[in-house]
Design a protein around this motif. Structure first.
Motif, PDB file in Angstrom:
ATOM      1  N   ARG A 411      79.113 -11.950  -9.713  1.00 43.44           N
ATOM      2  CA  ARG A 411      78.863 -11.074  -8.566  1.00 43.44           C
ATOM      3  C   ARG A 411      77.696 -11.597  -7.715  1.00 43.44           C
ATOM      4  NH1 ARG A 411      80.404  -7.137 -12.557  1.00 43.44           N
ATOM      5  NH2 ARG A 411      78.228  -6.782 -13.182  1.00 43.44           N
ATOM      6  N   VAL A 412      76.686 -12.145  -8.376  1.00 45.71           N
ATOM      7  CA  VAL A 412      75.582 -12.743  -7.623  1.00 45.71           C
ATOM      8  C   VAL A 412      76.090 -13.924  -6.800  1.00 45.71           C
ATOM      9  CG1 VAL A 412      73.414 -14.048  -7.837  1.00 45.71           C
ATOM     10  CG2 VAL A 412      73.776 -11.988  -9.216  1.00 45.71           C
ATOM     11  N   ALA A 423      79.771 -22.001  -2.998  1.00 42.46           N
ATOM     12  CA  ALA A 423      79.789 -21.408  -4.340  1.00 42.46           C
ATOM     13  C   ALA A 423      80.219 -22.469  -5.360  1.00 42.46           C
ATOM     14  CB  ALA A 423      80.745 -20.215  -4.383  1.00 42.46           C
ATOM     15  N   PRO A 424      79.720 -22.380  -6.599  1.00 44.82           N
ATOM     16  CA  PRO A 424      78.702 -21.430  -7.070  1.00 44.82           C
ATOM     17  C   PRO A 424      77.298 -21.978  -6.811  1.00 44.82           C
ATOM     18  CG  PRO A 424      79.491 -22.720  -8.926  1.00 44.82           C
ATOM     19  CD  PRO A 424      80.241 -23.215  -7.715  1.00 44.82           C
ATOM     20  N   LEU A 434      68.533 -17.494 -14.004  1.00 45.97           N
ATOM     21  CA  LEU A 434      69.522 -18.158 -13.167  1.00 45.97           C
ATOM     22  C   LEU A 434      68.959 -19.511 -12.767  1.00 45.97           C
ATOM     23  CD1 LEU A 434      70.547 -15.247 -10.733  1.00 45.97           C
ATOM     24  CD2 LEU A 434      71.608 -15.875 -12.922  1.00 45.97           C
ATOM     25  N   VAL A 435      69.823 -20.527 -12.745  1.00 43.79           N
ATOM     26  CA  VAL A 435      69.436 -21.872 -12.323  1.00 43.79           C
ATOM     27  C   VAL A 435      70.180 -22.203 -11.040  1.00 43.79           C
ATOM     28  CG1 VAL A 435      69.509 -24.328 -12.919  1.00 43.79           C
ATOM     29  CG2 VAL A 435      68.958 -22.637 -14.665  1.00 43.79           C
ATOM     30  N   ARG A 456      67.796 -13.405  -6.343  1.00 42.59           N
ATOM     31  CA  ARG A 456      66.961 -12.380  -6.972  1.00 42.59           C
ATOM     32  C   ARG A 456      67.323 -10.996  -6.465  1.00 42.59           C
ATOM     33  NH1 ARG A 456      62.487  -9.554  -5.337  1.00 42.59           N
ATOM     34  NH2 ARG A 456      61.118  -8.823  -7.021  1.00 42.59           N
ATOM     35  N   ALA A 457      67.493 -10.845  -5.143  1.00 44.54           N
ATOM     36  CA  ALA A 457      67.825  -9.542  -4.571  1.00 44.54           C
ATOM     37  C   ALA A 457      69.182  -9.053  -5.070  1.00 44.54           C
ATOM     38  CB  ALA A 457      67.816  -9.627  -3.045  1.00 44.54           C
ATOM     39  N   ALA A 458      70.145  -9.972  -5.167  1.00 43.18           N
ATOM     40  CA  ALA A 458      71.474  -9.599  -5.663  1.00 43.18           C
ATOM     41  C   ALA A 458      71.415  -9.206  -7.132  1.00 43.18           C
ATOM     42  CB  ALA A 458      72.450 -10.752  -5.458  1.00 43.18           C
ATOM     43  N   LEU A 459      70.607  -9.915  -7.882  1.00 42.95           N
ATOM     44  CA  LEU A 459      70.482  -9.630  -9.305  1.00 42.95           C
ATOM     45  C   LEU A 459      69.926  -8.229  -9.543  1.00 42.95           C
ATOM     46  CD1 LEU A 459      70.867 -11.190 -12.019  1.00 42.95           C
ATOM     47  CD2 LEU A 459      68.469 -11.850 -11.846  1.00 42.95           C
TER      48      LEU A 459
END
Length: 575
Positions: A411-412, A423-424, A434-435, A456-459
């Motif tokens: 989803r991120v 993507a990705p 996350l890397v 970060r915001a999506a997470l």
């Protein structure tokens, strides 16, 4: 003996040790010899300085440090079953030794490798470089194992690319490293059911032996030696692991004694279930094989075998028998496997803990006979605690749940693709991180910090996420003081860790196991620190907050050594 003469004696011992040292790749070049001589000289000077500030003189040191680790043992379990303990197992520490009720880890991602790297270095992952059990290479995205090293192999066993074979990734020295550098005659032996549980406490200069699930034997690697000593071959030749084949793990106490634990066969155990008594091996097995040997790890029997191997090491290496101190580290892995399968609140876990208690009582009795009660110090801790399963949280009316890492990373990435058209852009990393996909970033000429901040915001939109920080925030410390920032900072190493480090909310887990660990919450950070060893340790309970990094400088002081160079703890306030 004057200081100059002491220095010459130690330098002579160092030269003789180097001449006898087995080759380890290109580590025996002239430059290394010169550096070793210089290091030995500096350590002698440091020892003299330590002696002037209250550390014990060499003749007052314990002849053996027995360092015990119970993998995955939260402090709450030690006290929950205190009334059911044997007289001289855990009770030796609680009744006759010093113990710390508020001992904690201070890093965020509390897992086996990170904990085992912390204990004897006195340093958190931001210094040891062991940020997780495995992580992703930042440039390629390939998986890296904490003790993986393709330059070395297991002795007498097949070796896969990600198997643990050396301390190459450990960026800090241990107490044992400092001890052997000061006096190469000292022996440092580490034993565990897991490769990381032996290799990381052994440090760079000790020797590690690990239980092999394929054969039920103990093996070292070519980092340490080319062939096993005779005592190891004799132990393995007797095939001691075979004696539990088709035997049952039976409850130690009557049924009523387990009323405080969850009953067997909880619905969330899955189809395999879990109950006692439990047979080792299956009815279809004609003889012990890899399935049986691996299954012993999720029982009391592999731990019993580890302690038997430790006894053989004491005899075979003559540990604690001369004036030079030795270190024996034994990491008992079974409790972690049991808790992952059934949770720390289960009857299985309670019984396993009590079985360990009786094993320790027997081991201490043998140590008293083999080494002498006035000649060794015993220390017991854990590499991490254990969270209650989410179902336990919910049954208590608290929030909790199970997260699928692959799904929320997907989803991120979907949000990142919408924003940046590629993507990705991030990979999930096992270290709660996350890397960023650097290769794709370069191809699309995207800004690293912009992608990381958007990730970060999506997470943080995901349910169950408590906090997340980017590489830029951690390097600049721009969010210092924010929730969990300091714990994440200690768990993060710039050369190894991911680009967006996160923490889950209490009661949430992202794992395929029935229960797990890996958070900065007390159920994962609060672990036992127990000391016993008259005349060095007086009995008493200490309630002030201490940290696991404090163990290394405490042992260094007992051994009249400087603390390991990377250590950030301070000597424990022993009674």
């Amino acid at each position: 003996m004057g200081r100059a003469l002491v220095a010459r004696v130690h330098l002579g011992r160092a030269d003789r040790a180097l001449a006898l040292q087995r080759p380890r790749g290109d580590h025996t070049v002239t430059l290394r010899r010169l550096l070793a001589r210089l290091s030995a000289f500096l350590l002698v000077l440091l020892l003299a300085a330590c002696a002037s500030v209250g550390t014990p003189p060499p003749e007052a040191r314990p002849r053996l440090v027995v360092f015990l680790v119970v993998d995955g043992l939260p402090q709450r379990q030690v006290l929950a079953y205190r009334d059911q303990l044997a007289p001289d197992g855990f009770a030796r520490f609680l009744d006759k030794g010093a113990w710390f009720s508020q001992a904690n880890y201070a890093h965020a991602f509390t897992v086996t490798a990170a904990g085992h790297a912390t204990m004897l270095t006195g340093a958190y992952p931001h210094r040891t470089g062991i940020v997780a059990n495995e992580w992703r290479d930042l440039q390629t995205g390939a998986e890296v194992y904490n003790t993986g090293d393709t330059a070395h192999r297991y002795i007498g066993h097949n070796t896969n690319p990600l198997d643990g074979t050396s301390p190459r990734n450990l960026k800090a020295d241990t107490v044992g490293d400092v001890l052997r550098q000061a006096d190469p005659r000292a022996k440092v032996i580490a034993i565990s059911g897991k490769d990381r549980g032996a290799i990381l406490p052994a440090g760079h200069r000790g020797t590690a032996y690990m239980y092999m699930g394929s054969t039920g034997r103990f093996a070292s690697t070519t980092y340490y030696m080319q062939q096993h000593p005779a005592w190891v071959e004799a132990f393995n030749a007797a095939r001691p692991a075979d004696r539990w084949f088709k035997q049952e793990w039976k409850p130690l106490l009557p049924e009523a004694a387990y009323a405080r634990s969850l009953p067997d066969n909880q619905p969330w155990y899955g189809r395999a279930g879990g109950k006692l008594p439990m047979m080792m091996g299956t009815q279809a097995d004609d003889a012990p094989g890899p399935g049986y040997y691996t299954g012993l790890l999720r029982s009391p029997f592999a731990d019993e075998l580890s302690l038997e191997f430790a006894r053989a090491a004491i005899r075979g290496e003559q540990l604690g028998q001369d004036e030079v101190p030795d270190i024996l580290s034994v990491s008992l892995s079974g409790h972690d496997y049991v808790n992952h399968a059934y949770s720390a609140e289960s009857r299985m876990s309670q019984d396993h803990f009590l079985q360990l208690d009786r094993m320790l009582q027997s081991f201490f009795r043998d140590l008293d006979q083999m080494v002498g009660p006035g000649r060794y110090v015993a220390v017991l801790t854990a590499d991490h605690g254990f969270m209650p399963a989410p179902e336990v949280f919910k049954a208590q009316g608290q929030d909790g749940g199970r997260l699928n890492t692959g799904q929320f990373v997907g989803r991120v990435n979907a949000q990142l693709e919408s924003a940046f058209g590629a993507a990705p852009l991030v990979f999930g990393s096992p270290g709660s991180a996350l890397v960023v996909n650097r290769k794709l970033l370069a191809e699309k000429r995207l800004d690293f910090d912009a992608v990381a901040e958007r990730a970060r915001a999506a997470l943080l939109q995901e349910p169950g996420l408590a906090a997340a920080y980017t590489r830029r925030e951690l390097e600049s410390r721009s969010r210092a003081g924010a929730p969990f920032f300091e714990a994440i900072e200690k768990t993060w190493h710039k050369d190894v860790a991911g680009d967006v480090q996160y923490v889950l909310k209490p009661g949430y887990m992202a794992s395929s196991n029935n229960a797990t660990h890996g958070s900065p919450y007390p159920y994962d950070t609060n672990v036992p620190i127990l000391f016993w060893g008259p005349p060095w340790v007086k009995p008493g309970r200490v309630d002030s907050r201490v940290e696991v990094v404090d163990i290394a400088p405490t042992l260094a002081r007992m051994l009249a050594l400087p603390p390991p160079p990377a250590a950030e703890g301070r000597p424990l306030p022993l009674p």
